[in-house]
Scaffold this active site. Sequence first.
Site, PDB file in Angstrom:
ATOM      1  N   CYS A   1     -16.507   3.124 -19.512  1.00  0.00           N
ATOM      2  CA  CYS A   1     -17.856   2.970 -18.948  1.00  0.00           C
ATOM      3  C   CYS A   1     -18.580   1.763 -19.540  1.00  0.00           C
ATOM      4  O   CYS A   1     -19.406   1.135 -18.865  1.00  0.00           O
ATOM      5  CB  CYS A   1     -18.675   4.237 -19.180  1.00  0.00           C
ATOM      6  SG  CYS A   1     -17.900   5.682 -18.423  1.00  0.00           S
TER       7      CYS A   1
ATOM      8  N   CYS B   1     -12.314   2.857 -14.294  1.00  0.00           N
ATOM      9  CA  CYS B   1     -12.725   4.247 -14.085  1.00  0.00           C
ATOM     10  C   CYS B   1     -11.468   5.112 -13.957  1.00  0.00           C
ATOM     11  O   CYS B   1     -11.208   5.746 -12.944  1.00  0.00           O
ATOM     12  CB  CYS B   1     -13.595   4.357 -12.834  1.00  0.00           C
ATOM     13  SG  CYS B   1     -14.451   5.938 -12.735  1.00  0.00           S
TER      14      CYS B   1
ATOM     15  N   CYS C   1     -24.452   4.767 -12.432  1.00  0.00           N
ATOM     16  CA  CYS C   1     -23.460   5.847 -12.326  1.00  0.00           C
ATOM     17  C   CYS C   1     -24.083   7.167 -12.788  1.00  0.00           C
ATOM     18  O   CYS C   1     -24.418   7.337 -13.970  1.00  0.00           O
ATOM     19  CB  CYS C   1     -22.231   5.508 -13.166  1.00  0.00           C
ATOM     20  SG  CYS C   1     -21.044   6.854 -13.192  1.00  0.00           S
TER      21      CYS C   1
ATOM     22  N   CYS D   1     -17.942  -1.160 -17.383  1.00  0.00           N
ATOM     23  CA  CYS D   1     -17.980  -0.901 -15.937  1.00  0.00           C
ATOM     24  C   CYS D   1     -19.170  -1.609 -15.282  1.00  0.00           C
ATOM     25  O   CYS D   1     -20.299  -1.505 -15.775  1.00  0.00           O
ATOM     26  CB  CYS D   1     -18.071   0.604 -15.698  1.00  0.00           C
ATOM     27  SG  CYS D   1     -18.261   1.013 -13.964  1.00  0.00           S
TER      28      CYS D   1
ATOM     29  N   GLU E   1       0.826  -1.211   0.000  1.00  0.00           N
ATOM     30  CA  GLU E   1       0.000   0.000   0.000  1.00  0.00           C
ATOM     31  C   GLU E   1       0.862   1.263   0.000  1.00  0.00           C
ATOM     32  O   GLU E   1       0.537   2.255  -0.639  1.00  0.00           O
ATOM     33  CB  GLU E   1      -0.933  -0.004   1.221  1.00  0.00           C
ATOM     34  CG  GLU E   1      -2.119  -0.942   1.079  1.00  0.00           C
ATOM     35  CD  GLU E   1      -3.004  -0.573  -0.103  1.00  0.00           C
ATOM     36  OE1 GLU E   1      -3.375   0.588  -0.230  1.00  0.00           O
ATOM     37  OE2 GLU E   1      -3.294  -1.476  -0.915  1.00  0.00           O
TER      38      GLU E   1
HETATM   39  S1  SF4 Z   1     -19.710   4.206 -15.455  1.00  0.00           S
HETATM   40 FE1  SF4 Z   1     -19.159   5.705 -13.898  1.00  0.00          FE
HETATM   41  S2  SF4 Z   1     -17.998   4.570 -12.372  1.00  0.00           S
HETATM   42 FE2  SF4 Z   1     -18.084   3.319 -14.221  1.00  0.00          FE
HETATM   43  S3  SF4 Z   1     -16.203   3.838 -15.379  1.00  0.00           S
HETATM   44 FE3  SF4 Z   1     -17.842   5.196 -16.123  1.00  0.00          FE
HETATM   45  S4  SF4 Z   1     -17.636   7.028 -14.878  1.00  0.00           S
HETATM   46 FE4  SF4 Z   1     -16.528   5.416 -13.814  1.00  0.00          FE
END
Ligand code: SF4
Length: 361
Positions: free
Chosen positions: A205, A198, A214, A208, A43
């Site tokens: 997206c 992200c 989102c 995602c 970390e």
């Molecule tokens: S949908 Fe939202 S959380 Fe997912 S990658 Fe795109 S901006 Fe990021």
Amino acid sequence: MTARPRAGARGFAASLIDWHARHGRHDLPWQRRRTAYRVWISEIMLQQTQVATVIPYYERFMQRFPDIGTLAAAPLDDVLHLWSGLGYYARARNLHRAAMCIAEQHGGRFPRSFEAVAELPGIGRSTAGAILALSRGGRFPILDGNVRRVLSRHFAVEGSASDRAVIEKLWALSDECTPADHVDVYTQAVMDLGATVCVRRNPSCATCPVSATCVARLAGRQHELPSPRPARTRRQRQVFMLAAVREDGGVLLERRPEKGVWGGLWCLPEFASAAQAAYYVRRMLQGAPARPVPLETVEHAFTHFDLVITPLLAHCSGSAGVPDPAAQIRWYRARAPARLGLPAPIRLLLERLAGAAAVQV
Ligand code: SF4
């Protein structure tokens, strides 16, 4: 930290946990044998640094310091030596200090309570939470840069991360999203999402797992969030560094003060002007030329400024002595290098000197 997660936040965590099983990173060196010590080191190394850069440093560090006791007992120079090139050297000094603190105050065992972990040098709230969540499954929220970006976008949090109210809001969201079960998987998942999907520019997206909920994506505002910090003007700092070279190939290095740039590392003596360097040469070094010769400059980018180094070469005759035996000064041999922490540009300069046969090894 004990708030019950809301339904929306539960869905967020569940989607991430499910995604991580199929798409997350599972084979990083610190994911094997997840002890608090191993997670802690990873970390700290991963702060401001990419995974691919960290891996070889992490492997070498673990080989040399497999446990807290070995790290606590090691000289700081050994730690800085293995950190050389990774940057942000306060991290290495704090690691060493924290290891000594664990050895003295916690019997050499990594502390179990959040408060005790967060009190260790170099460990803030987010890092303490990540260590305890990843290594022991403790339910602690985290808020590193990646998580901040994911939450800012997913929940459309406006405002700069330098604003305390914004940070508090993000901490509250992080807490709500952190599930009671599978905290370790969730924590790794949200960090991985920020690091691989992200991302800062051009988030993916389409792949995602939380795109359906989102807010930034639904509003087409992914590229506006998080709000950027106010821009700072970038400074340039010019310094002169003396490359004093002995006939036997030794190069004069001095240890920098603990505080400030490259704190605790070994460096060529630094001066604000060429005249100051020349004065030092005349007073301290036997047989050196009155005026050291300027070499090609070396530039190094720090977070907030650019450092431009003009090296000044001065060959010394015979066995020029160490100017001040009490000072933190030594002659460094390229052929038989000591285990010292060297900043990357200084390592480069020493290699250049050796390569150009300016250093007669
Ligand atoms: S949908 Fe939202 S959380 Fe997912 S990658 Fe795109 S901006 Fe990021």
